[in-house]
Design an enzyme around this catalytic site. Structure first.
Site, short mmCIF file in Angstrom:
data_model
loop_
_atom_site.label_atom_id
_atom_site.label_comp_id
_atom_site.label_asym_id
_atom_site.label_seq_id
_atom_site.Cartn_x
_atom_site.Cartn_y
_atom_site.Cartn_z
N HIS A 100 3.40 -28.14 -9.68
CA HIS A 100 2.40 -27.27 -9.06
C HIS A 100 1.52 -26.57 -10.08
O HIS A 100 0.55 -25.90 -9.71
CB HIS A 100 3.08 -26.24 -8.16
CG HIS A 100 4.04 -25.34 -8.88
ND1 HIS A 100 5.35 -25.69 -9.09
CD2 HIS A 100 3.89 -24.12 -9.43
CE1 HIS A 100 5.97 -24.72 -9.73
NE2 HIS A 100 5.10 -23.76 -9.96
N HIS A 126 1.19 -19.83 -17.31
CA HIS A 126 0.74 -21.00 -16.56
C HIS A 126 -0.60 -20.69 -15.91
O HIS A 126 -1.04 -19.54 -15.91
CB HIS A 126 1.78 -21.42 -15.52
CG HIS A 126 2.09 -20.34 -14.53
ND1 HIS A 126 3.11 -19.42 -14.71
CD2 HIS A 126 1.51 -20.00 -13.35
CE1 HIS A 126 3.14 -18.58 -13.69
NE2 HIS A 126 2.17 -18.91 -12.85
N HIS A 128 -3.54 -21.31 -12.59
CA HIS A 128 -3.86 -21.69 -11.22
C HIS A 128 -5.37 -21.85 -11.11
O HIS A 128 -6.13 -21.06 -11.68
CB HIS A 128 -3.40 -20.61 -10.23
CG HIS A 128 -1.92 -20.40 -10.20
ND1 HIS A 128 -1.08 -21.14 -9.41
CD2 HIS A 128 -1.12 -19.53 -10.87
CE1 HIS A 128 0.17 -20.74 -9.58
NE2 HIS A 128 0.17 -19.76 -10.47
N HIS A 145 -1.40 -16.70 -15.71
CA HIS A 145 -0.30 -15.76 -15.48
C HIS A 145 0.63 -15.77 -16.68
O HIS A 145 1.13 -16.82 -17.07
CB HIS A 145 0.50 -16.15 -14.23
CG HIS A 145 -0.25 -15.94 -12.95
ND1 HIS A 145 0.15 -16.51 -11.76
CD2 HIS A 145 -1.36 -15.21 -12.69
CE1 HIS A 145 -0.70 -16.14 -10.80
NE2 HIS A 145 -1.62 -15.36 -11.35
N THR A 211 4.00 -15.79 -6.52
CA THR A 211 2.98 -16.42 -5.67
C THR A 211 3.36 -17.83 -5.24
O THR A 211 2.56 -18.55 -4.65
CB THR A 211 1.62 -16.47 -6.39
OG1 THR A 211 1.76 -17.22 -7.61
CG2 THR A 211 1.13 -15.06 -6.70
N ILE A 212 4.58 -18.25 -5.55
CA ILE A 212 5.13 -19.51 -5.06
C ILE A 212 6.52 -19.23 -4.51
O ILE A 212 7.13 -18.19 -4.82
CB ILE A 212 5.21 -20.58 -6.17
CG1 ILE A 212 6.15 -20.12 -7.29
CG2 ILE A 212 3.84 -20.92 -6.71
CD1 ILE A 212 6.49 -21.22 -8.28
#
Length: 260
Positions: A100, A126, A128, A145, A211-212
């Site tokens: 992801h 990571h 997004h 993040h 957020t996951i």
């Protein structure tokens, strides 16, 4: 092809990207060929359904302080917190795809941040795309993040937003790792988290969640107010190494490389 034509083509491609959010479909955390969850809205495994996919993910639906949010002056605090300090340093790191997202993990001691006298060790960062947080309703092209944990297991995340523009020092330095990233770790050598340019003079602060899935709450969020810039080539590479069904952008990328 002359420089002016290339510039025109770039902006045509950019605005198609900007106004075509439905082109991208993201699948995450695959077992075999079956994704456990996706980022695609209004699907059986999309964000609105995460809390129903696994009993341990229930808080994704029932939580009261879920992230991400729209950062507005009415909703969160915009502060310069003297109780926050950063103490980052260069350390050995690796890069890999988690399905992801693309993650850089520090194997050595990459330093820490201190919030109200509690130390939080830097673990990984990571990306997004597009940004998960918005500022006064505005979404950005990329969000970084930086994940930290305390000795007691508490989590704090630093968020940095980006828009297309000039090359970013941190992304440029790890570009070769991004090009070759996969499920296996790639050694990046020494990586300096200070190159991320996280600033402590103005930021948004609130208590939210991961957020996951499993959407764990109680995460301290610090999102930098200043929006940084990054070069489009890094942006596309990050998108390509995550599992997007995105034939359109593969075509655009190949076509653009032919023009260079």
């Amino acid at each position: 092809m002359d420089a002016n034509t290339k510039t025109i083509l770039f902006f045509v491609v950019f605005f198609i990207d900007l106004f075509s959010p439905n082109i991208l479909f993201v699948y995450a955390r695959e077992i075999g060929n079956k994704p456990l969850f996706t980022y695609k809205q209004k699907t059986e495994k999309g964000p609105a359904e995460w809390g129903k996919l696994d009993p341990q993910w229930k808080v994704c639906s029932t939580g009261k302080i879920q992230s991400p949010i729209d950062l507005t002056d009415e909703r969160v605090s915009l502060i310069h917190d003297q109780a926050l300090s950063k103490h980052y340093k260069p350390a050995s790191a690796v890069i890999q795809s988690r399905g992801h997202d693309v993650m850089v993990s520090w194997k050595g001691d990459g330093g820490k941040i201190t919030i109200h006298q509690t130390d939080y060790k830097l673990v990984q960062c990571h990306w997004h795309s597009p940004s998960e947080h918005t500022i006064n309703g505005t979404s950005y092209d990329l969000e970084l993040h930086m994940v930290h944990t305390s000795a007691s297991g508490k989590t704090t995340v630093v968020g940095v937003l980006y828009k297309l523009g000039e090359p970013d020092e941190f992304l440029t330095k790890i570009l070769n790792g991004i090009k070759g990233v996969g499920k296996k770790e790639i050694d990046l050598g020494i990586v300096d988290p200070r190159d991320i340019r996280f600033e402590t003079n103005n930021f948004y602060r609130y208590i939210g969640s991961l957020t996951i899935p499993p959407c764990t709450e109680g995460v301290i969020w610090t999102v930098q107010k200043r929006v940084l810039y990054f070069f489009c080539f890094c942006y596309r590479l990050i998108i390509f190494v995550t599992p997007y069904i995105n034939i359109f952008w593969i075509f655009v990328f190949v076509f653009w490389c032919m023009l260079m």
